[in-house]
Enzyme design. Structure first.
Site, mmCIF file in Angstrom:
data_model
loop_
_atom_site.group_PDB
_atom_site.id
_atom_site.type_symbol
_atom_site.label_atom_id
_atom_site.label_comp_id
_atom_site.label_asym_id
_atom_site.label_seq_id
_atom_site.Cartn_x
_atom_site.Cartn_y
_atom_site.Cartn_z
ATOM 1 N N ARG A 1 120.240 26.392 12.781
ATOM 2 C CA ARG A 1 119.195 25.956 13.785
ATOM 3 C C ARG A 1 118.777 26.768 14.880
ATOM 4 N NH1 ARG A 1 117.946 20.373 13.514
ATOM 5 N NH2 ARG A 1 119.848 19.143 12.676
ATOM 6 N N ASP A 2 117.569 26.938 15.006
ATOM 7 C CA ASP A 2 116.808 27.731 15.750
ATOM 8 C C ASP A 2 116.693 27.301 17.186
ATOM 9 O OD1 ASP A 2 113.752 30.304 15.973
ATOM 10 O OD2 ASP A 2 114.689 29.474 17.803
ATOM 11 N N ASN B 1 107.784 36.726 10.829
ATOM 12 C CA ASN B 1 107.870 37.616 11.794
ATOM 13 C C ASN B 1 108.164 39.408 11.181
ATOM 14 O OD1 ASN B 1 106.264 36.048 13.134
ATOM 15 N ND2 ASN B 1 108.466 34.729 13.952
ATOM 16 N N VAL C 1 114.451 39.163 16.631
ATOM 17 C CA VAL C 1 115.227 39.937 15.814
ATOM 18 C C VAL C 1 115.474 40.231 15.153
ATOM 19 C CG1 VAL C 1 118.078 38.813 15.328
ATOM 20 C CG2 VAL C 1 116.388 37.604 17.077
ATOM 21 N N HIS D 1 114.572 36.843 8.569
ATOM 22 C CA HIS D 1 114.158 36.018 8.447
ATOM 23 C C HIS D 1 113.737 35.000 8.542
ATOM 24 C CE1 HIS D 1 113.996 37.119 12.599
ATOM 25 N NE2 HIS D 1 112.767 35.905 13.319
ATOM 26 N N MET D 2 113.497 33.797 7.544
ATOM 27 C CA MET D 2 112.401 33.211 7.478
ATOM 28 C C MET D 2 112.685 31.812 8.771
ATOM 29 S SD MET D 2 112.505 31.335 3.636
ATOM 30 C CE MET D 2 111.646 32.238 2.722
ATOM 31 N N HIS D 3 111.406 31.840 8.988
ATOM 32 C CA HIS D 3 111.482 30.373 10.074
ATOM 33 C C HIS D 3 111.043 29.454 9.273
ATOM 34 C CE1 HIS D 3 111.281 32.177 13.874
ATOM 35 N NE2 HIS D 3 110.560 33.244 13.628
HETATM 36 P P1 AMP Z 1 111.722 36.525 15.977
HETATM 37 O O1 AMP Z 1 110.989 36.229 16.797
HETATM 38 O O2 AMP Z 1 110.812 35.782 14.460
HETATM 39 O O3 AMP Z 1 112.621 37.180 15.461
HETATM 40 O O4 AMP Z 1 112.501 35.081 15.544
HETATM 41 C C1 AMP Z 1 113.873 35.029 15.735
HETATM 42 C C2 AMP Z 1 114.198 33.439 16.735
HETATM 43 O O5 AMP Z 1 115.389 33.334 16.609
HETATM 44 C C3 AMP Z 1 113.306 33.158 17.760
HETATM 45 O O6 AMP Z 1 112.825 32.047 17.044
HETATM 46 C C4 AMP Z 1 114.649 32.738 18.480
HETATM 47 O O7 AMP Z 1 114.933 31.378 19.632
HETATM 48 C C5 AMP Z 1 115.665 32.638 17.466
HETATM 49 N N1 AMP Z 1 117.523 32.690 17.968
HETATM 50 C C6 AMP Z 1 117.684 33.755 18.956
HETATM 51 N N2 AMP Z 1 119.106 33.956 19.583
HETATM 52 C C7 AMP Z 1 119.217 32.920 18.379
HETATM 53 C C8 AMP Z 1 120.944 32.164 18.087
HETATM 54 N N3 AMP Z 1 121.582 32.948 19.216
HETATM 55 N N4 AMP Z 1 120.564 31.115 17.675
HETATM 56 C C9 AMP Z 1 120.029 30.820 17.265
HETATM 57 N N5 AMP Z 1 118.665 31.126 16.831
HETATM 58 C C10 AMP Z 1 118.028 32.253 17.914
#
Ligand code: AMP
Length: 115
Positions: free
Chosen positions: A29-30, A88, A97, A101-103
């Protein structure tokens, strides 16, 4: 293995709410959900971003990411109403990050255009 926050989650060095795992894929989970269902689906190998994907080399792995998304959509009961999948990429794409990763977002009506 790199040292992004997601590689630390893969190595269980920091906690996450893991909802799915296979040999090659992890989903959790995000931490800052943008929808009632917001799950991140990642490969266990380090691919920093979409532009590092090699279609031939990573074809099976990408298929596994989509299989995970469909299974999770069913498990979280958002498959019927629909959902959004997002990658993204880079600065303008809003990537924070640098571990691919796929949201998976669902449980509410999505808007278009995205912000
Ligand atoms: P992006 O902006 O596409 O790189 O998405 C990175 C996502 O990672 C964001 O939606 C953050 O809320 C999520 N995120 C960052 N750190 C963590 C964590 N420790 N556990 C879960 N989700 C995270």
């Amino acid at each position: 293995m790199g040292d992004t926050i997601f590689s630390k989650i893969i190595k269980r060095e920091i906690p996450a709410d893991i909802v799915y795992e296979t040999e090659n894929v992890l989903a959790f989970r995000d931490i800052k959900p943008q929808a009632p269902v917001h799950i991140l689906i990642i490969p266990k190998i380090e691919i920093p971003k979409v532009t590092d994907i090699d279609g031939k080399q990573h074809a099976q792995l990408l298929g596994e990411l989509f299989d995970a998304a469909n299974k999770l959509a069913r498990d979280f009961k958002i498959d019927q109403d629909g959902f959004r999948l997002v990658f993204n990429c880079g600065n303008n794409g809003g990537q924070d990050v640098y571990h691919l990763h796929m949201h998976l977002l669902g449980g509410r009506q999505m808007k278009w255009p995205p912000g």
